[in-house]
Enzyme design. Structure first.
Site, PDB file in Angstrom:
ATOM      1  N   SER A   1       0.782  -1.239   0.000  1.00  0.00           N
ATOM      2  CA  SER A   1       0.000   0.000   0.000  1.00  0.00           C
ATOM      3  C   SER A   1       0.808   1.280   0.000  1.00  0.00           C
ATOM      4  CB  SER A   1      -0.930   0.010   1.214  1.00  0.00           C
ATOM      5  OG  SER A   1      -1.803  -1.092   1.194  1.00  0.00           O
ATOM      6  N   VAL A   2       2.107   1.195   0.148  1.00  0.00           N
ATOM      7  CA  VAL A   2       2.935   2.388   0.171  1.00  0.00           C
ATOM      8  C   VAL A   2       2.786   3.197  -1.117  1.00  0.00           C
ATOM      9  CG1 VAL A   2       4.996   1.279  -0.783  1.00  0.00           C
ATOM     10  CG2 VAL A   2       5.262   3.172   0.819  1.00  0.00           C
TER      11      VAL A   2
END
Length: 682
Positions: A390-391
């Site tokens: 998700s970064v």
């Protein structure tokens, strides 16, 4: 009348001849005068000039050995890499026969302590063949010699027959001294015929050096000289990125031969063969001594000099601290539950406005005989890639904004997505109603799924067949590349990887792509990505070089100019919206809370991804793990630093335990504290 006419005609002819004779005489005299004048000019006026020319024709010029390389410093002028003198004993082949070379080796071995631990059976047998050449010839039959004569077999085959037919008794008859000579003889014949054969360059004693130096005339081909080796003033810190230099024994490696020869190098030259030493070899290489070989002896015509000096962007004190943190945290994590396949972590610290790398490190841990060993794996920062999770949702948001698939402030319910023939796809927990900011703060997956389906022009239907109605993958990847994801960062090092691009562009995988669960990226790409966001959409080239200074007069030969690679193609309000969401991530309740102390005003994004490992190294991916990533910058209102921390395969459970090591968070917290303490920020 007739006689009178004949006489007149004769007279006219005579006059013509006399005139021509006079002209010819004048010409001859003129030429003679010119010749005498020219000889006078050459022999008297230009005498010194032509004497010098004749002398010069008898002079040959040659270069000495490779000169010491330039030094390497950090951004603060701390010396990192230097040269230290080394005594060398070498051998230069002439026209000596193998027999005479062996005799010479027996003579020299009395005065040299040679480590022959690397002596192989092949070396011993080759030595035996040369020492006992007459006996070796008898091992070949007349029939085999006839086959060689008829070119049915080659010389190499004959030599292999000799080698194979040497008996164990003949081998065992060799004494320890014979074996030492055998290894010395191997060293005397190793490599190119015309190159120097390095006999000894480690632990050369004064006595050994003096013996060779004073007996050069009687030791045909043996000689001594002073060489240099690289010395690292901070031990192994950042050593792998400094790179390596070829030795005097090897010269230019075969895989780099063509490249360096085109640049005018000699095969015996010592050259940079990896990373910074290779990247900047043209500047780091020294200038050799130039000698004139005349009839009166060798004369130094031009003195060589050390290579030019590199100043890097890294801060060696910060680098040391980060490496120390990584080693401590890796050992600690390996003693925690569910870290069976966790073995490495990476850290990158950069200046987002300039692209300068302040520090970067990778460490790998291995367990052998119940002991833990730490290895440097810093090149993995730019050569190895992982699914980052998700970064990257900041870039996914930009895709949504740009295409109209996402509106600023748009609210959605964080409900699972169900597509035909696909299991439910959900967030890590039920997150309720979200807008674009809280979707980043709490890291909603389904929020991104709905955006991705809109980008693909698909109207979601529960359990419906998801089909791409446009090139949605290309739309995503093109925008990601503008942030530095899926492309080279431009770092001034060889062998950089851009990660792996998924080959199957089926519709369902687009959802995985949007949350960082498909293509893979390197830690360095993540660093460029987060720095681009911090820098308002301007992607800067990452670099380690600051400047190059002349070792001769201290002048600046090259200054690395900070370079913008591209500007993200979006409206500034969308970049600002993502930055606002990233601030929320590190506030109370956000997935990145307490990764970096709030007093430093951080903004960033966490990531967790599903990863897979080959547990028994049989080529089959058989274990599912979780990898943790984190990318941030600070302070959010005027970013001066960005941090990236990546810990692949940090979680694996074989007994349904949910415990997950917080190693990535601990590393981030300690690294950020180290930076701010060092620079007295906050």
């Amino acid at each position: 009348m007739k006689k009178k006419y004949k006489y007149k005609r004769y007279k006219d002819i005579k006059e013509i001849i006399e005139k021509r004779y006079n002209i010819l005489t004048i010409i001859v005299i003129t030429l003679l005068l010119f010749l005498f004048g020219y000889l006078f000019f050459i022999q008297i006026v230009k005498q010194d000039y032509y004497i010098e020319k004749v002398s010069a024709s008898k002079i040959t010029t040659y270069e000495g050995n490779t000169a010491p390389r330039g030094r390497i410093y950090d951004r603060n002028g701390n010396l990192l890499v230097d040269n230290e003198p080394v005594k060398i004993i070498y051998y230069k082949k002439s026209n000596l026969s193998s027999k005479k070379e062996i005799d010479l080796a027996y003579k020299v071995i009395e005065y040299l302590d040679i480590d022959y631990s690397k002596l192989t059976d092949r070396m011993i047998r080759d030595f035996w063949i040369q020492k006992y050449s007459d006996e070796a010839k008898l091992k070949i039959t007349e029939e085999e010699y006839q086959q060689l004569k008829e070119r049915k077999i080659q010389n190499s085959t004959i030599e292999s027959y000799k080698r194979e037919r040497i008996t164990s008794e003949e081998i065992n008859s060799l004494t320890e001294k014979d074996k030492r000579v055998a290894y010395l003889y191997y060293l005397m014949n190793k490599g190119y015929f015309y190159s120097e054969k390095i006999i000894k360059s480690i632990d050369v004693t004064d006595e050994e050096y003096a013996y060779i130096a004073t007996n050069v005339s009687s030791l045909s081909g043996f000689n001594v000289r002073l060489d240099w080796n690289r010395t690292y003033l901070y031990g192994n810190t950042f050593k792998s990125i400094f790179g390596t230099v070829s030795s005097s024994a090897t010269g230019i490696p075969s895989d780099l031969k063509e490249e360096y020869l085109k640049k005018g190098y000699n095969l015996e030259d010592r050259v940079g063969i990896s990373y910074l030493e290779y990247q900047y070899d043209d500047y780091l290489k020294g200038k050799k001594d130039v000698y004139e070989k005349t009839e009166f002896g060798d004369v130094l015509k031009e003195e060589g000099k050390r290579g030019n000096d590199l100043y890097l962007t890294i801060d060696i004190k910060l680098q040391q601290k980060i490496e120390e943190i990584l080693e401590e945290e890796l050992k600690k994590a390996k003693n925690e539950k569910n870290t069976d396949y966790y073995n490495r972590s990476f850290v990158v610290v950069t200046n987002p406005k300039t692209g300068e790398i302040l520090a970067m490190s990778g460490k790998m841990i291995k367990e052998t005989d119940d002991e833990l060993y730490i290895y440097d794996y810093t090149p993995g920062v730019f050569t190895s890639s992982v699914t980052v999770g998700s970064v990257i949702k900041g870039a996914s948001h930009i895709v949504g904004y740009n295409t109209g698939a996402l509106k600023i402030g748009e609210k959605r319910s964080d409900t699972c997505v169900k597509l035909a023939a696909t299991p439910l796809k959900c967030s890590w927990k039920k997150l309720g109603n979200l807008n674009d900011l809280s979707a980043l703060k709490y890291s909603s997956n389904t929020y991104q799924f709905y955006t991705a389906m809109k980008v693909a022009n698909y109207k979601y239907v529960y359990n419906g067949a998801f089909k791409l109605n446009n090139d949605a993958f290309k739309i995503y990847r093109d925008t990601f590349k503008e942030f530095g994801l899926g492309v080279l960062t431009g770092i001034d090092l060889p062998n950089e990887s851009a990660g792996l691009k998924g080959k199957n562009d089926t519709a369902g995988l687009l959802l995985d792509f949007s949350i960082g669960q498909y293509d893979t990226y390197t830690p360095l790409e993540l660093s460029q990505y987060i720095s681009t966001i911090a820098n308002d959409g301007s992607r800067m080239q990452l670099h380690l070089l600051d400047k190059i200074i002349s070792s001769y007069d201290g002048s600046e030969l090259l200054k690395f100019e900070n370079k913008e690679l591209n500007k993200v193609n979006t409206e500034q309000k969308y970049i600002e919206r993502v930055k606002t969401g990233f601030k929320e991530v590190l506030k109370i309740g956000g997935t990145g809370y307490n990764y970096i102390a709030s007093k430093y005003k951080p903004a960033g994004k966490t990531g967790t991804s599903q990863s897979f490992v080959d547990s028994d190294f049989d080529g089959l991916i058989d274990k599912e793990t979780l990898s943790h990533t984190f990318a941030a910058y600070a302070p959010y209102d005027n970013p001066i630093v960005s941090f990236v921390v990546v810990s692949p395969d940090v979680y694996y459970s074989k007994n349904n335990s949910t415990y997950t090591s917080g190693v990535n968070k601990r590393i981030t917290k300690r690294v950020s504290e180290a930076y701010f303490e060092l620079y007295n920020q906050g």
